[in-house]
Scaffold this active site. Structure first.
Site, PDB file in Angstrom:
ATOM      1  N   HIS A  61       4.057   1.216   5.938  1.00 21.49           N
ATOM      2  CA  HIS A  61       3.463   2.576   5.349  1.00 21.49           C
ATOM      3  C   HIS A  61       3.929   3.564   6.055  1.00 21.49           C
ATOM      4  CE1 HIS A  61       0.411   4.915   3.168  1.00 21.49           C
ATOM      5  NE2 HIS A  61       0.081   5.531   4.496  1.00 21.49           N
TER       6      HIS A  61
ATOM      7  N   GLY B 198      -3.066   5.813   2.001  1.00 22.54           N
ATOM      8  CA  GLY B 198      -2.730   6.312   0.420  1.00 22.54           C
ATOM      9  C   GLY B 198      -1.698   6.794   0.244  1.00 22.54           C
TER      10      GLY B 198
ATOM     11  N   LEU C 183      -6.715  -1.085   1.314  1.00 25.87           N
ATOM     12  CA  LEU C 183      -5.549  -0.475   1.279  1.00 25.87           C
ATOM     13  C   LEU C 183      -5.091   0.221   2.627  1.00 25.87           C
ATOM     14  CD1 LEU C 183      -3.382   0.660  -0.650  1.00 25.87           C
ATOM     15  CD2 LEU C 183      -4.406   2.677  -0.856  1.00 25.87           C
ATOM     16  N   ASP C 184      -4.130  -0.158   3.047  1.00 24.45           N
ATOM     17  CA  ASP C 184      -3.363   0.272   4.460  1.00 24.45           C
ATOM     18  C   ASP C 184      -4.325   0.216   5.605  1.00 24.45           C
ATOM     19  OD1 ASP C 184      -1.197   1.291   2.861  1.00 24.45           O
ATOM     20  OD2 ASP C 184      -2.179   3.094   2.648  1.00 24.45           O
ATOM     21  N   ALA C 185      -5.236  -0.957   5.414  1.00 20.98           N
ATOM     22  CA  ALA C 185      -6.053  -1.161   6.818  1.00 20.98           C
ATOM     23  C   ALA C 185      -5.739  -2.758   7.109  1.00 20.98           C
ATOM     24  CB  ALA C 185      -7.464  -0.885   6.053  1.00 20.98           C
TER      25      ALA C 185
END
Lengths: 284, 284, 284, 284
Positions: free
Chosen positions: A192, A201, A227-229
């Site tokens: 990311h 995001g 998401l992205d976690a």
């Protein structure tokens, strides 16, 4: 000579280290690396251990069986044992950005990475010529609103056919489905382009520019449903200033992304990452 | 409960880890931390281990004796065992610069450092008022060409009187004599204001400015007879540019120096440093 | 000799640089530093310029007047002119943490900072002895739910009485009121113990630990009404790992906080910061 | 519209900035970027300025002529003026290591670099297939003890034939001759795999390992006659520990080398580097 890597975690208990080292000693193994960690908050014990066996009749399968019966069950361990003879198989997912792809294939070609790349999947055709130059099969699987499930099934077929061990999303610009995540838990690595948890995001460099941060970052993590976690494997940062436009941030970010993603791939394939509680233990 | 830290190094040998963990297990110790390193070039094994003993009659001295007879002799180990109950005693040597002194005393006052500071020695009187504010005895021992030996003897007397364990040179601007170094081998920590081995000796910021480097550094190391050539404990760096004058480098360097020196002090007092071949192993 | 620093921002316009340099040249000023920035997104021009005037009858006030009439009005500039003869006056607000206080006072005492500290305000009495040692007046103004307005009025009185130019919150653990923020716009510097915009608000090290980040940070920024959302002046980062407890993060963070806060103070007092659109331009 | 970049250095003199901005204003140029630096030790003035000219009959050559007569001669300037319409031509020299080559060609292909690569020269044939994939002519010019002059003449012929502006040594493992250096002063960029001035010469990672440093580095610099002693353009660093073997240092170093070399190439082609006194001024 056989060499194996053992990864263990369980509730912290007395005598656990001595029990493990004893077990290996009795199997005539020589421990060449041991590292451990205890999470005092959660009272969890983690260990990574490399051991060599010189006996000609050593069998990894037999060792695993004995390990489970005599040790793992007793301490209620979660464990994995990897033979160092086996190269993990990585599937590369890409879209249109080429910097992570060039970087990983360059390293792969130079022998820096302990892995095989049976194929590359992309939802676009743009990077085909690059993978052709590296002689790696390229599968173009377009993804649209309407064909999501179909596309995913094609991906799954390929992953199974080639017996893929883990997936790397090298700036793959699609959300990965639950089904795929469940089949490859802590086995899908994403890069990311921000210093997570800041700027989750889309368009994180735009957000970083707008906020006026003085340092940007990139984060490699395992993909989970949120998401992205997912659990963070590695992060990198670079200084920026008011003189940098969004395009400058994107260009600087590319250098971070490729290094941070390559680090994650190396840590994963060297069996140095353990996941628990949505965090990672990274052994040295 | 008793807690000890064991530091070992010796030739790498089969079964050494299992032998050590077994020995501790038999003494009813519970290993709470283990880390090891093997230098493959030199074939040397290093280990750091923390163990807790809950038996009421545990004696560190008796444990040491048994350790030597049953383990250390067998594997020809060099070893140290520290009880976590004992705070190391640090002597601070300073001259005129105050930034490392403020930083260390601030940390000391806040309880960040596991150590005692029985006194401060300086060859100048400039910093006396600071140490007064912190209520630490200050000994002014001037050093000139003519009184070197006498000054050194005074220093040695104080070090012995207060049973000092290690010495920190917080920008002390005098060469330490062979005699002192021999009495405190790998126990005198210096902060050098450059990224060693670049810019050994006097005025490193001037040399860095002249060479036009884009990054400056600071290095904490153990003092050996060869100037600025001892085992490196920690290093830190900071970006600089053509806009920085020598004075700017010196100011930026102060921030590096104090952090890098404090790190070295903490690593040393937490028993995380082992020295061999003029290099350090720094355990996590 | 007189030396002034001019800070300008306005809509970007043709010939603006030539007009400014010409104006100064006609006033017999010699430009010794010029730096400019254009925000292409917003089409805003920024400039920082230092100029020396050797004429004995130079008056900063007269120069300002002429500057406004002949230049600023024409280009519709927002501008500030500072004489280098005047040291800004800083009020320090603290609570119980002492590391930023020690660091700033140590630098102040060594002459590293171009500023005066007329007094220190705290809502607790804990750090009084430290400020006593540095001979700086200490005002204990407790803040409770019930006395907020009263406490704030006491603060404002002191700020006015001593003609304070800017305020530094050195880990001051209270929310600053709107009234104070409005009186000191872009003149209240806070140090937040996270890499903003990640971990806004209370206990950021706890959140960082929970999220399992591999890098922690600290951020100095101007205080605005929205919590931890003001213009960022400087940020710093440090690597951490799974081996670090929350306490370790806090300890490592202290070193970041003090350096990043001191940098912000130096940039502010050297007139190198311009604010617009909730972001900063930091001149070299 | 025409855009030019002007680089100037000369003795620092009164009114120099105003004179330059005035000159451009009179030529109906609009200054879009100005930055300057004064070396107070040497009393030298440096300036970088970008200006746009919208007049249809603007000629860079005519501007240069006027600049020389009316400005440069008066202030005794050394100066260069570059039109932003012209892409610099870069010759790449390589040997056997491919990481910098992959990195530069990847960036080149993605349009990140403002330059042309007419050809690649190598003293070995190993990397030919890579350059073939990128469709760049590859010249294999072996260098032995006996054919040094001949090889060099071939290189010079190619450099002249293709009107090369600057040379990049992307881990080219041969000493560059005086003749070449004299023909391309401050136009040959090398990447040295250490944090200069530490570890000059061959096998720096071996020396870094032996010294036990805790940080390694890479340095891009212009080639001068003295080995690894030319003006430094950029430097990068990475933390290492006792756990890293020489091979690990080499692998970590590759990532530094490619980033630091690419930075130098970008700074050079963006006309942001000025050299004097064996140092660089790097404009923002």
């Amino acid at each position: 000579m056989n060499k194996i890597t053992i990864l263990i975690h369980c509730k912290d208990q007395r005598n656990i280290i001595a029990s493990i080292t004893n077990f290996i000693s009795k199997k005539e193994g020589n421990i060449v690396y041991i590292d451990q960690h205890v999470d005092r908050e959660q009272n969890i014990f983690f260990m990574r251990l490399e051991s060599e066996f010189i006996t000609s009749d050593f069998s990894t399968e037999a060792f695993k069986e004995a390990f489970e019966i005599h040790l793992a069950n007793k301490f209620n361990m979660k464990w994995r044992i990897h033979s160092s003879a086996v190269k993990p198989k990585m599937a590369l997912f890409v879209s249109k950005y080429d910097h992570c792809l060039y970087d990983l294939l360059g390293r792969y070609n130079s022998g820096e990475l302990f892995l095989e790349i049976p194929f590359i999947i992309s939802n676009h055709n743009d990077l085909k010529s690059i993978t052709d130059n590296f002689n790696i099969p390229f599968y173009h699987i377009p993804v649209t609103k309407d064909n999501k499930e179909e596309a995913e099934n094609k991906q799954l077929e390929l992953l199974e056919e080639y017996q893929i061990d883990f997936i790397v999303l090298a700036r793959y610009m699609q959300i990965i489905s639950e089904k795929l995540i469940e089949k490859y838990p802590n086995k899908i690595i994403n890069i990311h382009h921000s210093f997570l948890p800041a700027f989750v995001g889309a368009k994180p460099y735009h957000s970083a520019y707008k906020r006026g941060v003085k340092i940007i970052g990139a984060t490699s993590h395992y993909v989970t449903e949120e998401l992205d976690a997912g659990p963070i494997i590695d992060q990198g940062v670079a200084r920026v200033s008011h003189t940098h436009s969004i395009e400058d941030l994107i260009a600087k970010g590319r250098d971070l992304e490729k290094i941070v993603l390559a680090n994650a791939v190396k840590l994963h394939t060297n069996r140095k990452v353990m996941v628990y509680n949505n965090k990672t233990v990274i052994f040295s």
